[in-house]
Scaffold this motif. Structure first.
Motif, mmCIF file in Angstrom:
data_model
loop_
_atom_site.group_PDB
_atom_site.id
_atom_site.type_symbol
_atom_site.label_atom_id
_atom_site.label_comp_id
_atom_site.label_asym_id
_atom_site.label_seq_id
_atom_site.Cartn_x
_atom_site.Cartn_y
_atom_site.Cartn_z
ATOM 1 N N GLU A 35 -37.444 65.044 55.433
ATOM 2 C CA GLU A 35 -38.077 63.788 55.851
ATOM 3 C C GLU A 35 -37.097 62.616 55.858
ATOM 4 O O GLU A 35 -37.353 61.601 56.480
ATOM 5 N N VAL A 36 -35.972 62.766 55.139
ATOM 6 C CA VAL A 36 -35.011 61.675 55.042
ATOM 7 C C VAL A 36 -34.468 61.297 56.421
ATOM 8 O O VAL A 36 -34.203 60.125 56.691
ATOM 9 N N ALA A 37 -34.328 62.254 57.306
ATOM 10 C CA ALA A 37 -33.806 61.982 58.651
ATOM 11 C C ALA A 37 -34.727 61.033 59.415
ATOM 12 O O ALA A 37 -34.259 60.065 60.030
ATOM 13 N N ALA A 38 -36.011 61.283 59.368
ATOM 14 C CA ALA A 38 -36.958 60.413 60.065
ATOM 15 C C ALA A 38 -37.086 59.055 59.379
ATOM 16 O O ALA A 38 -37.106 58.018 60.042
ATOM 17 N N LYS A 39 -37.146 59.054 58.075
ATOM 18 C CA LYS A 39 -37.335 57.819 57.304
ATOM 19 C C LYS A 39 -36.211 56.817 57.556
ATOM 20 O O LYS A 39 -36.441 55.631 57.705
ATOM 21 N N PHE A 40 -34.967 57.301 57.627
ATOM 22 C CA PHE A 40 -33.818 56.415 57.760
ATOM 23 C C PHE A 40 -33.095 56.544 59.105
ATOM 24 O O PHE A 40 -31.962 56.082 59.245
ATOM 25 N N SER A 41 -33.732 57.188 60.089
ATOM 26 C CA SER A 41 -33.150 57.363 61.428
ATOM 27 C C SER A 41 -31.742 57.951 61.364
ATOM 28 O O SER A 41 -30.773 57.390 61.858
ATOM 29 N N ILE A 42 -31.651 59.116 60.749
ATOM 30 C CA ILE A 42 -30.375 59.801 60.580
ATOM 31 C C ILE A 42 -30.253 60.902 61.628
ATOM 32 O O ILE A 42 -31.113 61.761 61.725
ATOM 33 N N PHE A 43 -29.157 60.851 62.390
ATOM 34 C CA PHE A 43 -28.945 61.816 63.458
ATOM 35 C C PHE A 43 -27.752 62.725 63.217
ATOM 36 O O PHE A 43 -27.557 63.697 63.940
ATOM 37 N N THR A 44 -26.925 62.390 62.240
ATOM 38 C CA THR A 44 -25.756 63.181 61.916
ATOM 39 C C THR A 44 -25.457 63.020 60.426
ATOM 40 O O THR A 44 -25.991 62.117 59.793
ATOM 41 N N VAL A 45 -24.649 63.899 59.892
ATOM 42 C CA VAL A 45 -24.219 63.771 58.499
ATOM 43 C C VAL A 45 -22.694 63.846 58.462
ATOM 44 O O VAL A 45 -22.096 64.406 59.375
ATOM 45 N N PRO A 46 -22.061 63.282 57.460
ATOM 46 C CA PRO A 46 -22.658 62.520 56.384
ATOM 47 C C PRO A 46 -23.058 61.121 56.834
ATOM 48 O O PRO A 46 -22.516 60.580 57.795
ATOM 49 N N VAL A 47 -24.011 60.567 56.099
ATOM 50 C CA VAL A 47 -24.440 59.181 56.297
ATOM 51 C C VAL A 47 -24.354 58.482 54.956
ATOM 52 O O VAL A 47 -24.802 59.014 53.946
ATOM 53 N N LEU A 48 -23.774 57.297 54.965
ATOM 54 C CA LEU A 48 -23.664 56.473 53.775
ATOM 55 C C LEU A 48 -24.498 55.228 54.017
ATOM 56 O O LEU A 48 -24.275 54.517 55.002
ATOM 57 N N LEU A 49 -25.476 54.990 53.155
ATOM 58 C CA LEU A 49 -26.377 53.854 53.309
ATOM 59 C C LEU A 49 -26.358 53.013 52.048
ATOM 60 O O LEU A 49 -26.611 53.524 50.962
ATOM 61 N N LEU A 50 -26.083 51.724 52.199
ATOM 62 C CA LEU A 50 -26.125 50.812 51.061
ATOM 63 C C LEU A 50 -27.375 49.951 51.171
ATOM 64 O O LEU A 50 -27.646 49.378 52.229
ATOM 65 N N PHE A 51 -28.111 49.881 50.071
ATOM 66 C CA PHE A 51 -29.336 49.091 50.013
ATOM 67 C C PHE A 51 -29.187 47.997 48.967
ATOM 68 O O PHE A 51 -28.645 48.230 47.886
ATOM 69 N N ILE A 52 -29.660 46.809 49.314
ATOM 70 C CA ILE A 52 -29.779 45.715 48.354
ATOM 71 C C ILE A 52 -31.251 45.388 48.255
ATOM 72 O O ILE A 52 -31.899 45.066 49.263
ATOM 73 N N ASP A 53 -31.768 45.502 47.047
ATOM 74 C CA ASP A 53 -33.202 45.272 46.810
ATOM 75 C C ASP A 53 -34.072 46.069 47.784
ATOM 76 O O ASP A 53 -35.048 45.552 48.327
ATOM 77 N N GLY A 54 -33.679 47.321 48.035
ATOM 78 C CA GLY A 54 -34.475 48.207 48.876
ATOM 79 C C GLY A 54 -34.297 48.025 50.372
ATOM 80 O O GLY A 54 -34.926 48.718 51.160
ATOM 81 N N LYS A 55 -33.443 47.097 50.807
ATOM 82 C CA LYS A 55 -33.203 46.868 52.233
ATOM 83 C C LYS A 55 -31.819 47.384 52.613
ATOM 84 O O LYS A 55 -30.826 47.084 51.944
ATOM 85 N N GLU A 56 -31.763 48.132 53.690
ATOM 86 C CA GLU A 56 -30.481 48.650 54.162
ATOM 87 C C GLU A 56 -29.610 47.509 54.682
ATOM 88 O O GLU A 56 -30.048 46.725 55.522
#
Length: 112
Positions: A64-85
């Protein structure tokens, strides 16, 4: 090397993001050679930024992570501040540029 927390469900991911002001998600797959090369470099880089927490997600385990964060390839590095990308890097990571961006963010939070 930066501590890595394994996140194995969407509930764990959501809790992780809400429990850490600065959270980095690393999404990979075990059959991805680039993923295996990037992770040690990322952990080493994040050692310089103690306020940033690192969570790892195997995209095969949490599909489900792919749909939740619109991930189309790996690796993906996502930084969140207070829950916002606020930052996203995918596939081929330019670590010099990433380090500069992280320094700005970390400096801002270190001043609070």
């Amino acid at each position: 090397m930066k501590k890595l927390e394994e996140l194995t469900s969407m509930n764990m991911i959501e809790d992780y993001l809400s429990n850490h002001e600065l959270s980095f998600l690393y999404v990979s797959r075990e059959d991805c050679g680039v993923c295996h090369a990037v992770l040690p470099k990322l952990r080493e880089l994040l050692d310089k930024f103690p306020l940033i927490h690192l969570g790892h997600i195997n995209a095969y385990d949490v599909e489900e992570v792919a749909a939740k964060f619109s991930i189309f390839t790996v690796p993906v590095l996502l930084l969140f501040i207070d829950g916002k990308e606020v930052l996203r890097e995918a596939r081929f990571v330019h670590f010099d540029e990433l380090e500069k961006r992280l320094e700005k963010i970390h400096k801002m939070y270190n001043q609070q």
